[in-house]
Write an enzyme that holds these catalytic residues in place. Sequence first.
Site, PDB file in Angstrom:
ATOM      1  N   CYS A   1      31.717  37.757 -14.234  1.00 43.60           N
ATOM      2  CA  CYS A   1      30.633  37.149 -14.952  1.00 43.60           C
ATOM      3  C   CYS A   1      31.767  36.263 -15.826  1.00 43.60           C
ATOM      4  CB  CYS A   1      29.815  37.870 -15.388  1.00 43.60           C
ATOM      5  SG  CYS A   1      28.569  37.140 -16.667  1.00 43.60           S
TER       6      CYS A   1
ATOM      7  N   ASP B   1      30.717  36.084 -18.877  1.00 48.55           N
ATOM      8  CA  ASP B   1      30.654  36.715 -20.272  1.00 48.55           C
ATOM      9  C   ASP B   1      32.024  36.883 -21.064  1.00 48.55           C
ATOM     10  OD1 ASP B   1      30.301  38.719 -22.123  1.00 48.55           O
ATOM     11  OD2 ASP B   1      28.115  38.842 -21.571  1.00 48.55           O
TER      12      ASP B   1
ATOM     13  N   ARG C   1      33.003  38.852 -22.870  1.00 49.77           N
ATOM     14  CA  ARG C   1      33.362  40.247 -23.381  1.00 49.77           C
ATOM     15  C   ARG C   1      33.929  40.962 -22.014  1.00 49.77           C
ATOM     16  NH1 ARG C   1      27.348  41.822 -25.160  1.00 49.77           N
ATOM     17  NH2 ARG C   1      27.213  40.554 -23.307  1.00 49.77           N
TER      18      ARG C   1
ATOM     19  N   HIS D   1      28.399  43.182 -14.504  1.00 44.24           N
ATOM     20  CA  HIS D   1      28.519  44.223 -15.763  1.00 44.24           C
ATOM     21  C   HIS D   1      26.863  44.348 -16.335  1.00 44.24           C
ATOM     22  CE1 HIS D   1      27.585  41.046 -19.016  1.00 44.24           C
ATOM     23  NE2 HIS D   1      27.810  40.119 -18.095  1.00 44.24           N
TER      24      HIS D   1
ATOM     25  N   CYS E   1      24.045  42.254 -18.793  1.00 44.69           N
ATOM     26  CA  CYS E   1      24.561  40.899 -18.294  1.00 44.69           C
ATOM     27  C   CYS E   1      23.130  40.019 -18.549  1.00 44.69           C
ATOM     28  CB  CYS E   1      24.689  40.765 -16.944  1.00 44.69           C
ATOM     29  SG  CYS E   1      25.068  39.094 -16.339  1.00 44.69           S
TER      30      CYS E   1
HETATM   31 CO    CO Z   1      27.030  38.588 -17.476  1.00 43.09          CO
END
Ligand code: CO
Length: 214
Positions: free
Chosen positions: A42, A44, A46, A98, A101
Amino acid sequence: MDSYLQIFENNKAWVKSKLALDEHFFEKLSREQKPHYLYIGCSDSRVPANVIMGLDEGEVFVHRNIANLVVATDTNINAVIQYAVEFLEIQHIIVCGHYDCGGVKAALHPTDMGQLNSWLQTLRDVYRIHQKELDEMTDPHHKFDRLVELNVIEQCVNIAKIDHVQRRWYQTGFPKIHAWVYDLQNGLLKELDVNLGDYFSGIRSIYDLRIAED
Ligand code: CO
């Protein structure tokens, strides 16, 4: 200092630290890349691929998008996968979702999200395929976590549908495909308890492109 400009200072400090350990570091790395893994994760912020896997520069080929999707009409990911299996001869493809998400969460609720609608449709399809199991879950957190996991599994299946991957399987038996989830709460990666081989066998009559018979 402006945090944007700070990035260049960070970069210089990073170069210095690498050269302190090995003065030929960039010279060697610039010659070629021979990563053993393709990581599809992803976007993302993080979930940084190299960092969570403890891998260095040159060790993992990375593709990231919202909710780690493998969409058949996405020329970007198709090019990445083809390059990884045919030219880099990568033997392990990892799909890493994750928990928590945002993309998966959005797909759990019917909402008009403009440009994101078509992208999230793939996630809604995962929900539809597994609707019985998901709708039987009374705890919304469990349901959310389970959709994260099922999405990873379905994206692994989507990789198995790709002609370049099937051709490589017939030629070499690789790449192996792995379903992972990363937990933002504790930083741990886990391999999902799923027999992808059995899953692929069950749908083979539909998706096997008979490349071996070419
Ligand atoms: Co995500």
